[in-house]
Write a protein that holds these residues in place. Structure first.
Motif, PDB file in Angstrom:
ATOM      1  N   ALA A  51      -3.733  23.930  33.980  1.00 37.40           N
ATOM      2  CA  ALA A  51      -3.589  25.385  34.012  1.00 37.40           C
ATOM      3  C   ALA A  51      -2.821  25.788  32.762  1.00 37.40           C
ATOM      4  O   ALA A  51      -1.730  25.289  32.493  1.00 37.40           O
ATOM      5  CB  ALA A  51      -2.837  25.829  35.260  1.00 37.40           C
ATOM      6  N   LEU A  52      -3.415  26.665  31.966  1.00 34.72           N
ATOM      7  CA  LEU A  52      -2.822  27.122  30.719  1.00 34.72           C
ATOM      8  C   LEU A  52      -2.312  28.541  30.901  1.00 34.72           C
ATOM      9  O   LEU A  52      -3.101  29.456  31.126  1.00 34.72           O
ATOM     10  CB  LEU A  52      -3.864  27.081  29.597  1.00 34.72           C
ATOM     11  CG  LEU A  52      -4.505  25.726  29.343  1.00 34.72           C
ATOM     12  CD1 LEU A  52      -5.765  25.890  28.507  1.00 34.72           C
ATOM     13  CD2 LEU A  52      -3.519  24.793  28.673  1.00 34.72           C
ATOM     14  N   LEU A  53      -1.004  28.726  30.830  1.00 29.87           N
ATOM     15  CA  LEU A  53      -0.404  30.045  30.928  1.00 29.87           C
ATOM     16  C   LEU A  53       0.106  30.408  29.545  1.00 29.87           C
ATOM     17  O   LEU A  53       1.045  29.793  29.048  1.00 29.87           O
ATOM     18  CB  LEU A  53       0.757  30.050  31.925  1.00 29.87           C
ATOM     19  CG  LEU A  53       0.397  30.138  33.408  1.00 29.87           C
ATOM     20  CD1 LEU A  53      -0.512  29.030  33.833  1.00 29.87           C
ATOM     21  CD2 LEU A  53       1.637  30.195  34.240  1.00 29.87           C
ATOM     22  N   VAL A  54      -0.560  31.362  28.916  1.00 32.96           N
ATOM     23  CA  VAL A  54      -0.252  31.718  27.546  1.00 32.96           C
ATOM     24  C   VAL A  54      -0.142  33.227  27.436  1.00 32.96           C
ATOM     25  O   VAL A  54      -0.978  33.951  27.967  1.00 32.96           O
ATOM     26  CB  VAL A  54      -1.350  31.199  26.584  1.00 32.96           C
ATOM     27  CG1 VAL A  54      -1.040  31.553  25.157  1.00 32.96           C
ATOM     28  CG2 VAL A  54      -1.521  29.699  26.728  1.00 32.96           C
ATOM     29  N   ARG A  55       0.883  33.679  26.723  1.00 32.43           N
ATOM     30  CA  ARG A  55       1.073  35.114  26.551  1.00 32.43           C
ATOM     31  C   ARG A  55       0.061  35.695  25.576  1.00 32.43           C
ATOM     32  O   ARG A  55      -0.480  36.770  25.806  1.00 32.43           O
ATOM     33  CB  ARG A  55       2.488  35.390  26.067  1.00 32.43           C
ATOM     34  CG  ARG A  55       2.767  36.873  25.896  1.00 32.43           C
ATOM     35  CD  ARG A  55       4.178  37.134  25.501  1.00 32.43           C
ATOM     36  NE  ARG A  55       4.527  36.289  24.352  1.00 32.43           N
ATOM     37  CZ  ARG A  55       5.737  36.215  23.849  1.00 32.43           C
ATOM     38  NH1 ARG A  55       6.712  36.893  24.377  1.00 32.43           N
ATOM     39  NH2 ARG A  55       5.986  35.456  22.813  1.00 32.43           N
ATOM     40  N   ARG A  56      -0.190  34.987  24.491  1.00 32.12           N
ATOM     41  CA  ARG A  56      -1.081  35.510  23.452  1.00 32.12           C
ATOM     42  C   ARG A  56      -2.522  35.088  23.730  1.00 32.12           C
ATOM     43  O   ARG A  56      -2.840  33.911  23.723  1.00 32.12           O
ATOM     44  CB  ARG A  56      -0.635  35.003  22.085  1.00 32.12           C
ATOM     45  CG  ARG A  56       0.694  35.563  21.686  1.00 32.12           C
ATOM     46  CD  ARG A  56       1.061  35.119  20.277  1.00 32.12           C
ATOM     47  NE  ARG A  56       2.384  35.618  19.951  1.00 32.12           N
ATOM     48  CZ  ARG A  56       3.485  34.904  20.056  1.00 32.12           C
ATOM     49  NH1 ARG A  56       3.438  33.656  20.488  1.00 32.12           N
ATOM     50  NH2 ARG A  56       4.649  35.424  19.727  1.00 32.12           N
ATOM     51  N   GLN A  57      -3.379  36.047  23.935  1.00 33.24           N
ATOM     52  CA  GLN A  57      -4.783  35.800  24.256  1.00 33.24           C
ATOM     53  C   GLN A  57      -5.474  34.976  23.169  1.00 33.24           C
ATOM     54  O   GLN A  57      -6.321  34.147  23.469  1.00 33.24           O
ATOM     55  CB  GLN A  57      -5.506  37.144  24.436  1.00 33.24           C
ATOM     56  CG  GLN A  57      -6.934  37.028  24.895  1.00 33.24           C
ATOM     57  CD  GLN A  57      -7.070  36.571  26.333  1.00 33.24           C
ATOM     58  OE1 GLN A  57      -6.226  36.862  27.160  1.00 33.24           O
ATOM     59  NE2 GLN A  57      -8.138  35.859  26.626  1.00 33.24           N
TER      60      GLN A  57
ATOM     61  N   PHE B 223      -2.662  15.550  29.191  1.00 37.14           N
ATOM     62  CA  PHE B 223      -3.194  15.613  30.553  1.00 37.14           C
ATOM     63  C   PHE B 223      -4.723  15.631  30.535  1.00 37.14           C
ATOM     64  O   PHE B 223      -5.377  15.003  31.366  1.00 37.14           O
ATOM     65  CB  PHE B 223      -2.655  16.821  31.305  1.00 37.14           C
ATOM     66  CG  PHE B 223      -1.200  16.699  31.654  1.00 37.14           C
ATOM     67  CD1 PHE B 223      -0.735  15.650  32.430  1.00 37.14           C
ATOM     68  CD2 PHE B 223      -0.287  17.635  31.208  1.00 37.14           C
ATOM     69  CE1 PHE B 223       0.603  15.527  32.753  1.00 37.14           C
ATOM     70  CE2 PHE B 223       1.065  17.526  31.518  1.00 37.14           C
ATOM     71  CZ  PHE B 223       1.508  16.468  32.294  1.00 37.14           C
ATOM     72  N   ALA B 224      -5.304  16.353  29.576  1.00 34.95           N
ATOM     73  CA  ALA B 224      -6.763  16.418  29.468  1.00 34.95           C
ATOM     74  C   ALA B 224      -7.348  15.045  29.175  1.00 34.95           C
ATOM     75  O   ALA B 224      -8.404  14.679  29.715  1.00 34.95           O
ATOM     76  CB  ALA B 224      -7.161  17.406  28.378  1.00 34.95           C
ATOM     77  N   ALA B 225      -6.671  14.264  28.353  1.00 32.50           N
ATOM     78  CA  ALA B 225      -7.147  12.921  28.029  1.00 32.50           C
ATOM     79  C   ALA B 225      -7.181  12.023  29.260  1.00 32.50           C
ATOM     80  O   ALA B 225      -7.963  11.077  29.323  1.00 32.50           O
ATOM     81  CB  ALA B 225      -6.270  12.298  26.938  1.00 32.50           C
TER      82      ALA B 225
ATOM     83  N   GLY C  52     -12.080  16.113  27.924  1.00 29.80           N
ATOM     84  CA  GLY C  52     -12.530  15.643  29.228  1.00 29.80           C
ATOM     85  C   GLY C  52     -11.801  16.233  30.416  1.00 29.80           C
ATOM     86  O   GLY C  52     -12.081  15.880  31.551  1.00 29.80           O
ATOM     87  N   GLY C  53     -10.858  17.135  30.166  1.00 26.53           N
ATOM     88  CA  GLY C  53     -10.148  17.785  31.263  1.00 26.53           C
ATOM     89  C   GLY C  53     -10.839  19.060  31.695  1.00 26.53           C
ATOM     90  O   GLY C  53     -11.855  19.460  31.123  1.00 26.53           O
ATOM     91  N   ARG C  54     -10.297  19.678  32.687  1.00 28.26           N
ATOM     92  CA  ARG C  54     -10.776  20.984  33.171  1.00 28.26           C
ATOM     93  C   ARG C  54      -9.660  21.974  32.908  1.00 28.26           C
ATOM     94  O   ARG C  54      -8.494  21.713  33.229  1.00 28.26           O
ATOM     95  CB  ARG C  54     -11.078  20.909  34.662  1.00 28.26           C
ATOM     96  CG  ARG C  54     -11.487  22.230  35.265  1.00 28.26           C
ATOM     97  CD  ARG C  54     -11.829  22.058  36.735  1.00 28.26           C
ATOM     98  NE  ARG C  54     -11.901  23.362  37.359  1.00 28.26           N
ATOM     99  CZ  ARG C  54     -11.492  23.629  38.570  1.00 28.26           C
ATOM    100  NH1 ARG C  54     -10.980  22.680  39.333  1.00 28.26           N
ATOM    101  NH2 ARG C  54     -11.588  24.843  39.071  1.00 28.26           N
ATOM    102  N   ALA C  55      -9.992  23.119  32.324  1.00 23.28           N
ATOM    103  CA  ALA C  55      -8.976  24.113  31.967  1.00 23.28           C
ATOM    104  C   ALA C  55      -9.116  25.369  32.812  1.00 23.28           C
ATOM    105  O   ALA C  55     -10.218  25.855  33.052  1.00 23.28           O
ATOM    106  CB  ALA C  55      -9.101  24.486  30.488  1.00 23.28           C
ATOM    107  N   LEU C  56      -7.977  25.877  33.248  1.00 21.65           N
ATOM    108  CA  LEU C  56      -7.900  27.188  33.873  1.00 21.65           C
ATOM    109  C   LEU C  56      -6.955  28.003  32.998  1.00 21.65           C
ATOM    110  O   LEU C  56      -5.753  27.751  32.969  1.00 21.65           O
ATOM    111  CB  LEU C  56      -7.356  27.108  35.300  1.00 21.65           C
ATOM    112  CG  LEU C  56      -7.117  28.447  35.996  1.00 21.65           C
ATOM    113  CD1 LEU C  56      -8.424  29.227  36.135  1.00 21.65           C
ATOM    114  CD2 LEU C  56      -6.470  28.240  37.353  1.00 21.65           C
ATOM    115  N   ALA C  57      -7.510  28.931  32.234  1.00 20.06           N
ATOM    116  CA  ALA C  57      -6.729  29.718  31.283  1.00 20.06           C
ATOM    117  C   ALA C  57      -6.330  31.053  31.919  1.00 20.06           C
ATOM    118  O   ALA C  57      -7.184  31.804  32.375  1.00 20.06           O
ATOM    119  CB  ALA C  57      -7.554  29.961  30.021  1.00 20.06           C
TER     120      ALA C  57
END
Length: 90
Positions: free
Chosen positions: A40-46, A32-34, A60-65
């Motif tokens: 939107a990144l939903l991750v349990r482990r920081q 998706f970033a490409a 080149g994408g935009r991330a919301l962690a």
């Protein structure tokens, strides 16, 4: 109530708990970033969250962690609210 999976080029995918499944989620985020999408990144482990966000931005994408335990309904709902609030087209 959980939101629709796709709205205005926003896609939802999910990695899982073991190493191979996390690779699937990371690969999807990179794809998706490409395309220059917002991810939107939903991750349990920081620990993995920052690296995943950097991968997205380098491509080149935009991330919301958002640190999220997807086994927790309340955390997933809170994450969905934040995604809608922060990524809603303006």
């Amino acid at each position: 109530m959980l939101r629709a999976a796709r709205r205005n080029r926003h896609d939802r995918t999910r990695g899982g708990g073991d190493r191979d499944e996390r690779g699937v989620g990371r690969a999807a985020a990179r794809a998706f970033a490409a395309r220059k999408d917002t991810v939107a990144l939903l991750v349990r482990r920081q620990a993995g969250l920052g690296d995943a966000a950097l991968d997205v931005e380098r491509l080149g994408g935009r991330a919301l962690a958002i640190p999220t335990d997807v086994a927790s309904y309340d955390e997933v709902e809170a994450a969905a609210d934040r995604v809608e609030r922060d990524l809603r087209p303006g």
